[in-house]
Motif scaffolding. Structure first.
Motif, PDB file in Angstrom:
ATOM      1  N   LEU A 154       1.071  -1.347  -0.024  1.00  0.00           N
ATOM      2  CA  LEU A 154       0.018  -0.159   0.036  1.00  0.00           C
ATOM      3  C   LEU A 154       0.968   0.947  -0.151  1.00  0.00           C
ATOM      4  CD1 LEU A 154      -2.844  -1.189   2.680  1.00  0.00           C
ATOM      5  CD2 LEU A 154      -2.828  -1.172   0.144  1.00  0.00           C
ATOM      6  N   GLU A 155       2.007   1.394   0.400  1.00  0.00           N
ATOM      7  CA  GLU A 155       3.047   2.276   0.566  1.00  0.00           C
ATOM      8  C   GLU A 155       3.360   2.556  -1.271  1.00  0.00           C
ATOM      9  OE1 GLU A 155       4.512   0.994   4.553  1.00  0.00           O
ATOM     10  OE2 GLU A 155       6.403   0.406   2.906  1.00  0.00           O
ATOM     11  N   ASP A 156       3.687   3.486  -1.252  1.00  0.00           N
ATOM     12  CA  ASP A 156       4.300   4.626  -2.870  1.00  0.00           C
ATOM     13  C   ASP A 156       5.814   4.680  -3.398  1.00  0.00           C
ATOM     14  OD1 ASP A 156       4.351   5.873  -4.958  1.00  0.00           O
ATOM     15  OD2 ASP A 156       4.017   8.161  -3.797  1.00  0.00           O
ATOM     16  N   THR A 157       6.342   3.584  -2.877  1.00  0.00           N
ATOM     17  CA  THR A 157       7.202   3.468  -2.861  1.00  0.00           C
ATOM     18  C   THR A 157       7.565   2.510  -4.560  1.00  0.00           C
ATOM     19  OG1 THR A 157       7.586   0.945  -1.694  1.00  0.00           O
ATOM     20  CG2 THR A 157       7.734   4.046  -0.684  1.00  0.00           C
ATOM     21  N   LEU A 174       6.711 -12.842 -16.285  1.00  0.00           N
ATOM     22  CA  LEU A 174       6.573 -12.084 -16.627  1.00  0.00           C
ATOM     23  C   LEU A 174       7.793 -11.474 -15.928  1.00  0.00           C
ATOM     24  CD1 LEU A 174       2.457 -11.546 -15.691  1.00  0.00           C
ATOM     25  CD2 LEU A 174       3.181 -11.513 -17.995  1.00  0.00           C
ATOM     26  N   HIS A 175       8.262 -10.563 -16.702  1.00  0.00           N
ATOM     27  CA  HIS A 175       8.961  -9.695 -16.118  1.00  0.00           C
ATOM     28  C   HIS A 175       8.647  -8.409 -16.100  1.00  0.00           C
ATOM     29  CE1 HIS A 175      12.730 -12.959 -15.850  1.00  0.00           C
ATOM     30  NE2 HIS A 175      11.689 -13.559 -16.793  1.00  0.00           N
ATOM     31  N   GLY A 176       9.762  -7.571 -15.332  1.00  0.00           N
ATOM     32  CA  GLY A 176       9.698  -6.123 -15.889  1.00  0.00           C
ATOM     33  C   GLY A 176       8.177  -5.457 -14.520  1.00  0.00           C
ATOM     34  N   ILE A 177       7.350  -5.414 -14.009  1.00  0.00           N
ATOM     35  CA  ILE A 177       6.623  -5.244 -14.005  1.00  0.00           C
ATOM     36  C   ILE A 177       6.773  -4.805 -12.841  1.00  0.00           C
ATOM     37  CG2 ILE A 177       4.016  -5.935 -12.023  1.00  0.00           C
ATOM     38  CD1 ILE A 177       4.038  -8.572 -14.031  1.00  0.00           C
ATOM     39  N   LEU A 178       6.294  -3.155 -12.192  1.00  0.00           N
ATOM     40  CA  LEU A 178       6.326  -2.157 -11.019  1.00  0.00           C
ATOM     41  C   LEU A 178       6.082  -2.462  -9.960  1.00  0.00           C
ATOM     42  CD1 LEU A 178       6.931   1.173 -13.894  1.00  0.00           C
ATOM     43  CD2 LEU A 178       8.868  -0.369 -12.706  1.00  0.00           C
ATOM     44  N   LYS A 179       6.019  -1.956  -9.013  1.00  0.00           N
ATOM     45  CA  LYS A 179       5.448  -2.027  -7.709  1.00  0.00           C
ATOM     46  C   LYS A 179       3.938  -1.668  -7.377  1.00  0.00           C
ATOM     47  CE  LYS A 179       6.111  -1.920  -2.672  1.00  0.00           C
ATOM     48  NZ  LYS A 179       5.618  -0.782  -2.591  1.00  0.00           N
ATOM     49  N   LYS A 180       3.869  -1.038  -8.831  1.00  0.00           N
ATOM     50  CA  LYS A 180       2.618   0.542  -8.084  1.00  0.00           C
ATOM     51  C   LYS A 180       1.437  -1.141  -8.870  1.00  0.00           C
ATOM     52  CE  LYS A 180       3.444   2.746 -12.291  1.00  0.00           C
ATOM     53  NZ  LYS A 180       3.555   4.674 -12.710  1.00  0.00           N
ATOM     54  N   ASN A 181       1.952  -2.384  -9.840  1.00  0.00           N
ATOM     55  CA  ASN A 181       1.038  -2.610 -11.117  1.00  0.00           C
ATOM     56  C   ASN A 181       1.227  -4.197 -10.450  1.00  0.00           C
ATOM     57  OD1 ASN A 181       0.955  -0.405 -12.366  1.00  0.00           O
ATOM     58  ND2 ASN A 181       2.811  -0.306 -13.666  1.00  0.00           N
ATOM     59  N   LEU A 182       2.190  -4.565  -9.467  1.00  0.00           N
ATOM     60  CA  LEU A 182       1.829  -5.754  -9.288  1.00  0.00           C
ATOM     61  C   LEU A 182       0.519  -6.070  -8.327  1.00  0.00           C
ATOM     62  CD1 LEU A 182       4.428  -7.891  -8.646  1.00  0.00           C
ATOM     63  CD2 LEU A 182       4.452  -6.981  -5.973  1.00  0.00           C
ATOM     64  N   LYS A 183      -0.155  -5.945  -7.557  1.00  0.00           N
ATOM     65  CA  LYS A 183      -1.544  -6.462  -7.605  1.00  0.00           C
ATOM     66  C   LYS A 183      -2.012  -6.163  -8.386  1.00  0.00           C
ATOM     67  CE  LYS A 183      -4.917  -5.171  -4.139  1.00  0.00           C
ATOM     68  NZ  LYS A 183      -5.134  -4.302  -2.953  1.00  0.00           N
ATOM     69  N   ALA A 184      -2.470  -4.903  -9.379  1.00  0.00           N
ATOM     70  CA  ALA A 184      -3.375  -5.485 -10.501  1.00  0.00           C
ATOM     71  C   ALA A 184      -2.676  -6.888 -11.317  1.00  0.00           C
ATOM     72  CB  ALA A 184      -3.120  -4.350 -11.408  1.00  0.00           C
ATOM     73  N   ALA A 185      -1.792  -7.609 -11.393  1.00  0.00           N
ATOM     74  CA  ALA A 185      -1.232  -7.864 -11.898  1.00  0.00           C
ATOM     75  C   ALA A 185      -1.325  -9.289 -11.947  1.00  0.00           C
ATOM     76  CB  ALA A 185       0.687  -8.127 -12.731  1.00  0.00           C
ATOM     77  N   ILE A 186      -1.324  -9.536 -10.022  1.00  0.00           N
ATOM     78  CA  ILE A 186      -1.846 -10.269  -9.309  1.00  0.00           C
ATOM     79  C   ILE A 186      -3.512 -10.737  -9.649  1.00  0.00           C
ATOM     80  CG2 ILE A 186      -1.839 -11.944  -7.237  1.00  0.00           C
ATOM     81  CD1 ILE A 186       1.140 -10.731  -7.063  1.00  0.00           C
ATOM     82  N   ALA A 187      -3.699  -9.774  -9.549  1.00  0.00           N
ATOM     83  CA  ALA A 187      -5.664 -10.025  -9.017  1.00  0.00           C
ATOM     84  C   ALA A 187      -6.046 -10.827 -10.878  1.00  0.00           C
ATOM     85  CB  ALA A 187      -5.791  -8.605  -9.352  1.00  0.00           C
TER      86      ALA A 187
END
Length: 647
Positions: free
Chosen positions: A37-40, A116-129
Motif C-alpha cells: 500500500l506504500e508509494d515506494t 512476466l518480467h519488468g513489472i513495477l511495484k505499483k502494478n504488481l497487485k493489478a497483475a496478480i489479481a
C-alpha cells in the motif's frame, strides 16, 4: 493415539534469519500487506523474502544501474501451472499483462510455468489479481514450499498413464497448496476466486492425521508456521518418459498401471536437486534415489509423510544445507525410508521394475490418439517475443484468439497446443508461416533444439554472468567448430546458467556451462542425452573467449575414439576426465582435419617452424578465416600439391 508434531523450531538449533521472518509473518501476511500500500518502488528485505511465497521476486535491471542513483526496481511474476496447463483465457490475460505492465515478452520456465518480467511495484497487485481472475495463480510458484508440480506435457488421449500423470500432478499441487488466506487478502482484497473445484479426496487427505503429518490448530495444517526449510519440487511422470528431468526432483512419482491400463499405484523417487554454491564442497548436485512403491489409495498419505519428514528434520539453520537431498545424503536411504514409514503409519512396498527413461520433447505436428492433433512449438530459451520477422508472440495470440486452444508448457520451456481438429491445421500452419515460426522440428538446428539457458542478466540478482543472451552465439560457435572437425551431424545437450543454482539444469547436460565469473563459466561434462546421469565438473573457470580452443581437443578426441553411435556425454563418461585431459595436453591446436581431407603428415609430435613474408601471412590468414580452417591445414595442403607437381 494421535502423534504430536515435533517441538517448535525455536527450541532447536538457532534458525536462519529467514525462519524468523516466516514465523513473524502471520502466515505470509506481513510486512507484504502493509508495504504493497506504500508509494515506494520496492519492498524491504523481510517483505522480499515473503513475496516469493506469493509468486514474485524483486529484481532490478542491472543494465540500468547508475552509481549514486536508485536501482531500476522491477518484479518478476511466476505462475503456478500444474502439469504446464494453461487455459486459453489465462494465456490471453498473460499476453495482455506482458504488454500493459511487463517488458512485452513472456518466458516459459523449466518448471512449466510462465514468467512476466519488468513489472513495477505499483502494478504488481493489478497483475496478480488479473491472473487469478483468469483461472491462474502465482501462489507457491516461489518460496519455501511445494513449487509447481511437473508432468509430461504430451496430450496422449489413448495412453491412460499420461492422463493419470496430469490428474495426480494437479491433485498433489492442490494437496500442498498453502492454505493461508494471505494471498487473497493482499492481492484480491479478500475475494477468494475458485478456478476449479478441489477433489474431495484431496480435501480429506489434507486433514487426515494420526501419524504426525498434520499440525493441529494451524492455518497451515501441512506446513505450519515455518513452512518448509527450502523449496520443495515434485513431478509425476510415466514409465520411460524423462521429459521432466525426474532425477532432479525432491519427489518424483511414476505412474504404474495394470494390464488393463488402470492405475495401480506409483513408484517413488526422492532426494534429487541441483542447486549448489561455487567453492562450497558441502553443497552439490544430487540424483534422486529409488524409495518405494505406493498403492494409489495411499499416495496422498505417502506424499504427506515425505513432506513432513523434510519439514521436521530438514536443516533450518543453514539454508545452503536445507534441501531434502542433503537430509537423504546425510541419513542414507534406509534411515529416510524408516522415518517416512513412521509418518506413513505402515511399511512401504518395494520399488517396482521400470524401463529405461528417455528424453522426448514432443515437437511438431502429432496425433494425440483420439482423432485430434497436437503441435509442439520450439521456443528458444523459453522467450516468447516478437523480433524482426520472427513474430512468435503474435502467432501464439492469434492462434489462441481464433481457435480457443489450450496449451501445455513443457519442462524444456517449449509450448504445446492440443485438442486441434484436423480441419483447422492448415489455418494454424498459415499463421505460423506468416509469422516466421518453425513447426517442423527437423529444420531446427539440433544444438539449439536441445539446449536450455536461464534468464540470468540483466534481471536475476543471483546471476554472475550471461546465460540467455549469450547462449545463441555460443551454440553457433560450437556448431562452427563441430563442422570444421568433421562432426557436422553431431549434436548433444547443452545447458547454461548464469550462476551455480542450476535453474536450467546444467548438471544433467552432456555439456554444461555454469556461470563462475564475469564472462566465465565452470564447464561440466558427461551427462547423458536422456538426463539420467549426473555430469561432473571438468574445469572451474573458462573465459568466453577461450571456448573454441578449450573444446577443440575434446571434440577431436571424440571424433577419433568414440564407439559407433556413442553420444558425446556417454563418450566423456566412458573415457574419464584423466584421459580427456591427457589428450588435450598433448594436442597441437589446429593440427586435426577430418579424415577425408586430412593431409599426410609425419607421426612425429615435433613442431616444424617456417617463416612467411608478412603479405603472404595476411593472405593466408584471410583465406583460412573465409574457409573456416586452421592456417596450418592450408599450408600443408598447398605444399603437398606443390611438391607432388615437382615429383
Amino acid at each position: 493415539m494421535v502423534k504430536s508434531a515435533p517441538a517448535p523450531i525455536a527450541n532447536r538449533n538457532k534458525p536462519s534469519k529467514v525462519e524468523g521472518i516466516k514465523e513473524k509473518s502471520n502466515f505470509l501476511r506481513e510486512p507484504v500487506a502493509t508495504q504493497i500500500l506504500e508509494d515506494t518502488t520496492h519492498f524491504t528485505e523481510e517483505a522480499v523474502q515473503l513475496l516469493k511465497f506469493h509468486g514474485s521476486y524483486q529484481q532490478d535491471n542491472r543494465d540500468n544501474r547508475v552509481k549514486g542513483q536508485e536501482k531500476d526496481y522491477q518484479f518478476m511474476l511466476r505462475t503456478r501451472n500444474p502439469g504446464g496447463f494453461v487455459p486459453p483465457q489465462l494465456y490471453l490475460a498473460l499476453d495482455n499483462l506482458s504488454d500493459e505492465f511487463g517488458n512485452h515478452t513472456l518466458r516459459v520456465t523449466t518448471r512449466q510455468g510462465f514468467q512476466l518480467h519488468g513489472i513495477l511495484k505499483k502494478n504488481l497487485k493489478a497483475a496478480i489479481a488479473t491472473i487469478v481472475q483468469n483461472m491462474g495463480s502465482t501462489l507457491g510458484a516461489c518460496g519455501d514450499l511445494n513449487r509447481n508440480v511437473m508432468a509430461p506435457p504430451a496430450p496422449f488421449k489413448n495412453r491412460p498413464e499420461y492422463q493419470y500423470a496430469w490428474e495426480y500432478a494437479n491433485n498433489i499441487a492442490d494437496l500442498l497448496t498453502p492454505q493461508t488466506g494471505a494471498y487473497y487478502e493482499i492481492w484480491l482484497d479478500g475475494e477468494k476466486v475458485i478456478s476449479a473445484e478441489e477433489s474431495p479426496e484431496v480435501k480429506a487427505a489434507r486433514q487426515r492425521n494420526g501419524t504426525g503429518t498434520i499440525i493441529h490448530d494451524s492455518e497451515e495444517p501441512i506446513y505450519g508456521t515455518h513452512y518448509m526449510p527450502r523449496k520443495f519440487k515434485v513431478c509425476v511422470t510415466v514409465p520411460g518418459d524423462n521429459s521432466v528431468d525426474l532425477y532432479t526432483q525432491d519427489l518424483t512419482l511414476v505412474v504404474i498401471t495394470n494390464q488393463q491400463g488402470e492405475l495401480s499405484g506409483f513408484n517413488v523417487f526422492a532426494g534429487g536437486g541441483l542447486g549448489r554454491t561455487h567453492n562450497k564442497e558441502e553443497t552439490f548436485a544430487r540424483l534422486a534415489d529409488e524409495i518405494c512403491y505406493v498403492d494409489k489409495d495411499d499416495v496422498y498419505n505417502l506424499v504427506k509423510a515425505i513432506v513432513a519428514t523434510q519439514r521436521d528434520y530438514g536443516d533450518r539453520t543453514d539454508r545452503r544445507h536445507a534441501r531434502l537431498k542433503y537430509l537423504i545424503n546425510d541419513w542414507g536411504v534406509d534411515k529416510f525410508r524408516s522415518q517416512v514409514e513412521e509418518y506413513f503409519g505402515k511399511s512401504v512396498a518395494p520399488f517396482q521394475p521400470l524401463p529405461e527413461f528417455k528424453y522426448q520433447d514432443f515437437l511438431g505436428w502429432q496425433e494425440q490418439g483420439d482423432g485430434q492433433l497436437f503441435l509442439g512449438i520450439s521456443v528458444d530459451n523459453g522467450r516468447v517475443k516478437d523480433e524482426g520477422t520472427f513474430q512468435l508472440k503474435t502467432a501464439l495470440r492469434e492462434i489462441v484468439e481464433q481457435f480457443n486452444l489450450p496449451m501445455r508448457l513443457t519442462p524444456h520451456h517449449n509450448i504445446i497446443f492440443y485438442d486441434i481438429a484436423p480441419d483447422i491445421q492448415p489455418a494454424i500452419q498459415q499463421i505460423l508461416n506468416r509469422c516466421g515460426v518453425v513447426s517442423d522440428p527437423n529444420t531446427i538446428e539440433p544444438l539449439v533444439r536441445y539446449a536450455m539457458a536461464c534468464p540470468a542478466l540483466p534481471t536475476c540478482g543471483l546471476a554472475i554472468t550471461e546465460s540467455e543472451r549469450a547462449i545463441p552465439g555460443i551454440l553457433q560457435r560450437i556448431r562452427t567448430l563441430l563442422d570444421k572437425l568433421g562432426l557436422q551431424d553431431e549434436h548433444f545437450v547443452v545447458r547454461m546458467t548464469g550462476c551455480p543454482n542450476g535453474c536450467a539444469r546444467p548438471y544433467m547436460a552432456e555439456l554444461g556451462f555454469v556461470g563462475s565469473g564475469p564472462e566465465s563459466y565452470q564447464v561440466w561434462l558427461g551427462g547423458s542425452p536422456d538426463q539420467t546421469r549426473l555430469a561432473q565438473p571438468y574445469t572451474e573457470r573458462l573465459h568466453d573467449n577461450d571456448i573454441e580452443s578449450f573444446l577443440e581437443p575434446i571434440f577431436v578426441y571424440f571424433n577419433k575414439s568414440r564407439n559407433s553411435g556413442e553420444s558425446f556425454g556417454d563418450f566423456c563418461d566412458r573415457l574419464g576426465f584423466d584421459a580427456l585431459r591427457e589428450f588435450a595436453s598433448n594436442y597441437e591446436p589446429g593440427s586435426f582435419t577430418p579424415q577425408a581431407t586430412q593431409p599426410k603428415r609425419s607421426p612425429s609430435r615435433s613442431r616444424h617452424r617456417i617463416s612467411l613474408h608478412d603479405d603472404i601471412y595476411e593472405k593466408l590468414k584471410a583465406a583460412a578465416t573465409s574457409q573456416g580452417q586452421p592456417m596450418t591445414n592450408l599450408v600443408n595442403q598447398a605444399l603437398e600439391e606443390y611438391l607432388q607437381k615437382l615429383s
